[in-house]
Design an enzyme around this catalytic site. Sequence first.
Site, PDB file in Angstrom:
ATOM      1  N   ASP A  67     111.986 137.348  69.248  1.00  0.00           N
ATOM      2  CA  ASP A  67     112.112 138.154  68.848  1.00  0.00           C
ATOM      3  C   ASP A  67     111.630 139.795  68.576  1.00  0.00           C
ATOM      4  O   ASP A  67     111.253 139.835  69.809  1.00  0.00           O
ATOM      5  CB  ASP A  67     110.892 137.429  66.986  1.00  0.00           C
ATOM      6  CG  ASP A  67     109.383 136.697  68.044  1.00  0.00           C
ATOM      7  OD1 ASP A  67     109.021 136.972  69.189  1.00  0.00           O
ATOM      8  OD2 ASP A  67     109.073 136.230  67.182  1.00  0.00           O
ATOM      9  N   ASN A 135      98.830 130.564  61.837  1.00  0.00           N
ATOM     10  CA  ASN A 135      99.598 129.960  60.414  1.00  0.00           C
ATOM     11  C   ASN A 135     100.336 129.308  60.551  1.00  0.00           C
ATOM     12  O   ASN A 135     100.708 128.629  59.270  1.00  0.00           O
ATOM     13  CB  ASN A 135      99.222 131.126  59.233  1.00  0.00           C
ATOM     14  CG  ASN A 135     100.951 131.880  60.080  1.00  0.00           C
ATOM     15  OD1 ASN A 135     101.490 131.916  60.503  1.00  0.00           O
ATOM     16  ND2 ASN A 135     101.552 132.616  58.643  1.00  0.00           N
ATOM     17  N   HIS A 137     102.694 129.196  62.973  1.00  0.00           N
ATOM     18  CA  HIS A 137     104.595 130.364  62.401  1.00  0.00           C
ATOM     19  C   HIS A 137     104.602 130.202  64.284  1.00  0.00           C
ATOM     20  O   HIS A 137     103.675 129.571  65.075  1.00  0.00           O
ATOM     21  CB  HIS A 137     104.215 131.435  62.431  1.00  0.00           C
ATOM     22  CG  HIS A 137     103.856 132.263  62.822  1.00  0.00           C
ATOM     23  ND1 HIS A 137     103.318 133.439  62.728  1.00  0.00           N
ATOM     24  CD2 HIS A 137     104.109 132.981  63.903  1.00  0.00           C
ATOM     25  CE1 HIS A 137     102.656 134.430  63.494  1.00  0.00           C
ATOM     26  NE2 HIS A 137     102.858 133.959  64.456  1.00  0.00           N
ATOM     27  N   GLU A 142     107.870 132.267  59.631  1.00  0.00           N
ATOM     28  CA  GLU A 142     106.235 132.061  58.728  1.00  0.00           C
ATOM     29  C   GLU A 142     106.294 130.974  57.685  1.00  0.00           C
ATOM     30  O   GLU A 142     107.387 130.519  58.067  1.00  0.00           O
ATOM     31  CB  GLU A 142     106.255 133.706  58.251  1.00  0.00           C
ATOM     32  CG  GLU A 142     106.394 134.992  58.615  1.00  0.00           C
ATOM     33  CD  GLU A 142     104.921 135.006  59.282  1.00  0.00           C
ATOM     34  OE1 GLU A 142     104.156 133.580  59.362  1.00  0.00           O
ATOM     35  OE2 GLU A 142     104.420 136.252  59.539  1.00  0.00           O
TER      36      GLU A 142
HETATM   37  C1  F6R Z   1     106.028 136.124  69.084  1.00  0.00           C
HETATM   38  C2  F6R Z   1     106.392 135.496  68.658  1.00  0.00           C
HETATM   39  C3  F6R Z   1     104.675 134.735  67.770  1.00  0.00           C
HETATM   40  C4  F6R Z   1     103.144 134.628  68.961  1.00  0.00           C
HETATM   41  C5  F6R Z   1     102.531 133.919  67.665  1.00  0.00           C
HETATM   42  C6  F6R Z   1     101.009 134.001  69.405  1.00  0.00           C
HETATM   43  O1  F6R Z   1     106.954 136.531  70.333  1.00  0.00           O
HETATM   44  O2  F6R Z   1     106.910 134.678  68.502  1.00  0.00           O
HETATM   45  O3  F6R Z   1     105.175 133.699  66.840  1.00  0.00           O
HETATM   46  O4  F6R Z   1     103.747 133.501  69.789  1.00  0.00           O
HETATM   47  O5  F6R Z   1     102.489 134.940  67.090  1.00  0.00           O
HETATM   48  O6  F6R Z   1     100.625 135.260  69.579  1.00  0.00           O
HETATM   49  P1  F6R Z   1      99.272 135.291  70.280  1.00  0.00           P
HETATM   50  O7  F6R Z   1      99.928 134.688  71.405  1.00  0.00           O
HETATM   51  O8  F6R Z   1      99.289 136.682  70.029  1.00  0.00           O
HETATM   52  O9  F6R Z   1      98.008 134.155  69.413  1.00  0.00           O
END
Ligand code: F6R
Length: 240
Positions: A67, A135, A137, A142
């Site tokens: 992303d 959450n 995701h 989401e």
């Molecule tokens: C990042 C992504 C997100 C993160 C998730 C966890 O490329 O796709 O899904 O993996 O938000 O983020 P952290 O590791 O910062 O807790």
Amino acid sequence: MKVIVTENYEEMSKKAAEIVIGIVKNNPKAVLGLATGSSPIGMYQNMIKDHKENGTSYKDVHTVNLDEYVGLTADHDQSYAYFMRANLFNGLDIDLKNTNLPCGAASDLQAECDRYNALLENYKQDVQVLGLGSNGHIGFNEPDTPFASVTHLVDLTENTIKDNSRLFASIDEVPRQALSMGVKNIMNAKSIVMVVSGKNKAAAVKGMVKGEVTPALPASVLQLHPFVTVVCDKDAASLL
Ligand code: F6R
């Protein structure tokens, strides 16, 4: 789904790196699906260390990232393109031409999603690295994103904006939208390695591993994938 519980973040990072390094050693032309965020940083450091000490080469590896924020160019220090160079690519012998992210600064975002989906057809991930949102995701899919989704424009939830604001000077600077691989693009990977750490992820981990498979908790879809390894620390595993 295989779940490996580690003592702490450092051990989690080492274990996850071993899996990805093994895939690259086995197939020097592997396609790596990559993630940003705090969770994989230690794993990327272990990959760099291994490259420097043991010579594992990434010169023929291709990468596809999950992303990118909308509105940030690749030279913005909060863009995921910048993050990947700073935290992984600059420490490896990878050819930057072989690295791919959706472009959040594209003028036509739908055309950019279409380009990325076509690219993913050609670069099927040998392994997709994932983090987990508090959450539930995965990527920026989401809650309530359809399982059939492919790369798309996402309105980030308040929860995610708040989680990610720790990396910005203020919450107002966090982009409100992102381009993300869809759930289907993630499930297309031949194998998946997820890194999760911290108590704030424990409820999402429990739902993902033991809960109902439902778009309300996007990561629960991973129960349907044949080759998933979740590497999580004790805190993240505390509700299992
Ligand atoms: C990042 C992504 C997100 C993160 C998730 C966890 O490329 O796709 O899904 O993996 O938000 O983020 P952290 O590791 O910062 O807790």
